[in-house]
Design an enzyme around this catalytic site. Structure first.
Site, PDB file in Angstrom:
ATOM      1  N   ASN A  17      61.173  16.483 -76.541  1.00 20.33           N
ATOM      2  CA  ASN A  17      61.228  17.574 -77.521  1.00 20.33           C
ATOM      3  C   ASN A  17      61.949  18.816 -76.998  1.00 20.33           C
ATOM      4  O   ASN A  17      62.221  19.739 -77.743  1.00 20.33           O
ATOM      5  CB  ASN A  17      59.811  17.971 -77.967  1.00 20.33           C
ATOM      6  CG  ASN A  17      58.929  18.389 -76.808  1.00 20.33           C
ATOM      7  OD1 ASN A  17      58.688  17.593 -75.919  1.00 20.33           O
ATOM      8  ND2 ASN A  17      58.474  19.621 -76.803  1.00 20.33           N
ATOM      9  N   TYR A  64      54.174  20.029 -56.838  1.00 22.34           N
ATOM     10  CA  TYR A  64      55.343  19.570 -57.609  1.00 22.34           C
ATOM     11  C   TYR A  64      56.215  18.661 -56.741  1.00 22.34           C
ATOM     12  O   TYR A  64      56.621  17.574 -57.174  1.00 22.34           O
ATOM     13  CB  TYR A  64      56.147  20.777 -58.105  1.00 22.34           C
ATOM     14  CG  TYR A  64      57.426  20.400 -58.813  1.00 22.34           C
ATOM     15  CD1 TYR A  64      57.395  19.805 -60.075  1.00 22.34           C
ATOM     16  CD2 TYR A  64      58.668  20.620 -58.226  1.00 22.34           C
ATOM     17  CE1 TYR A  64      58.566  19.447 -60.730  1.00 22.34           C
ATOM     18  CE2 TYR A  64      59.845  20.269 -58.871  1.00 22.34           C
ATOM     19  CZ  TYR A  64      59.791  19.681 -60.124  1.00 22.34           C
ATOM     20  OH  TYR A  64      60.953  19.324 -60.765  1.00 22.34           O
ATOM     21  N   SER A  92      63.616  14.699 -58.620  1.00 25.24           N
ATOM     22  CA  SER A  92      64.239  15.979 -58.301  1.00 25.24           C
ATOM     23  C   SER A  92      64.635  16.022 -56.835  1.00 25.24           C
ATOM     24  O   SER A  92      64.080  15.293 -56.013  1.00 25.24           O
ATOM     25  CB  SER A  92      63.256  17.124 -58.587  1.00 25.24           C
ATOM     26  OG  SER A  92      63.725  18.336 -58.046  1.00 25.24           O
ATOM     27  N   GLY A  97      64.606  20.646 -73.532  1.00 25.55           N
ATOM     28  CA  GLY A  97      65.376  20.513 -72.295  1.00 25.55           C
ATOM     29  C   GLY A  97      66.227  19.262 -72.197  1.00 25.55           C
ATOM     30  O   GLY A  97      66.828  18.819 -73.174  1.00 25.55           O
TER      31      GLY A  97
END
Length: 322
Positions: free
Chosen positions: A54, A206, A181, A56
């Site tokens: 939804n 993260y 990432s 980015g």
């Protein structure tokens, strides 16, 4: 006074830097944009599932794959935001086959309900893109009691992939793309305290979850050898998106240095590349950035860590996945 002189020097220095950035902005932007997916592969008749589609890079990936003729299922926690994104995709391409389904990766019951409904109503799955993620959020737990980063970014997607792997095998050739990432370089799997109960640092949590993504992709690829289902992980680049919403400092930093960051469309290129590029049809267990193979940190190449994380993940989720 000396203080005033120093202040003037700092202001002047900042002014010069700002001026240089403005002057060289077009060149910086061109460099920052990174690699572009050159493949013109058509996806007519293919079914794609993207989590967190939804906003980015997820939304941009959905738009691009729908443009190529795929039926795109956007799995979103917030259905209203998902419907808004789907409407904007249809506005850009009235022929786009996009649909929104509810999926909360922080709740295993939601994941199981989503998968059950999906398998009943959707006959094929050719491309699964595990894109959704949380970044640097305050310490919170998922419904199942997992720390939010490892819970959503790794365990939620681990369970989802487990529930859909049969469908992917039946639809083969199929592909799984795991959005990781560069942050995986700074991550360690803290098996003694996976859920950060001893001490919590949002940045490290993260990084741990992004390392888990790389290890999961590598271990899953090993287990899928000979099935014609491939799995690769990607680093999208440093993207100017709302992923930084939980960190005021990061938001300020991203705003100031926005010229050096990728737009969501630029950030989506490597996910798209791994989903469609013809030359990757048999490539599995690799990591990509800027539409090219990328460096994996030593801790991301450890087969022992990957297997141990696999076993721990199965145990935490109460599943057996051999």
């Amino acid at each position: 006074t000396r203080g005033m002189m120093l202040l003037l020097l700092i202001v002047a220095g900042l002014g010069v830097v700002t001026l240089l950035v403005i002057l060289f902005a077009p060149h910086i932007r061109k460099y920052a944009a990174g690699g572009v997916c050159q493949s013109s592969a058509d996806l007519e008749g293919k079914t794609v599932l993207i989590t967190g589609a939804n906003t980015g890079i997820g939304k941009e990936t959905a738009l691009e794959l729908a443009m190529r003729g795929a039926r795109v299922i956007m799995a979103c926690r917030d259905v209203n935001k998902g419907e808004e994104a789907a409407a904007s995709i249809r506005a850009a391409n009235p022929k786009a086959q996009v649909e929104v389904r509810e999926l909360d990766l922080a709740d295993s019951c939601s994941i199981r309900a989503f998968a059950q409904k999906f398998l009943q109503e959707v006959n094929h799955l050719h491309i699964l893109i595990n894109n959704a993620g949380v970044m640097m959020c305050p310490y919170t737990k998922t419904i199942d009691g997992f720390e939010m980063h490892i819970g959503v970014n790794h365990l939620g997607h681990f369970l989802l992939t487990y529930l859909l792997i049969g469908q992917l095998k039946r639809s083969s050739p199929a592909r799984i793309v795991v959005v990781s990432s560069l942050a995986h370089n700074f991550g360690w799997i803290r098996f003694h305290d996976l859920h950060s109960q001893g001490s919590y640092n949002s940045g490290l949590a993260y990084c741990q979850s992004k390392l888990a993504n790389v290890l999961f992709a590598r271990e899953l690829a090993r287990r899928l050898k000979g099935t014609n289902v491939t799995v690769n992980s990607v680093h999208p680049g440093t993207v100017n998106s709302d992923l930084t919403r939980h960190s005021t400092l990061m938001t300020i930093f991203f705003t100031v240095f926005s010229v050096f960051l990728k737009t969501p469309r630029e950030g989506a290129q490597t996910s798209i590349y791994c989903a469609v590029a013809e030359e990757l049809h048999s490539i599995s267990g690799k990591h990509f950035s800027d539409c090219a193979p990328a460096f994996v940190a030593p801790q991301g190449r450890s087969e022992e860590t990957a297997r141990r994380l696999w076993d721990v993940s199965c145990e935490l989720l109460g599943i057996e996945w051999d």
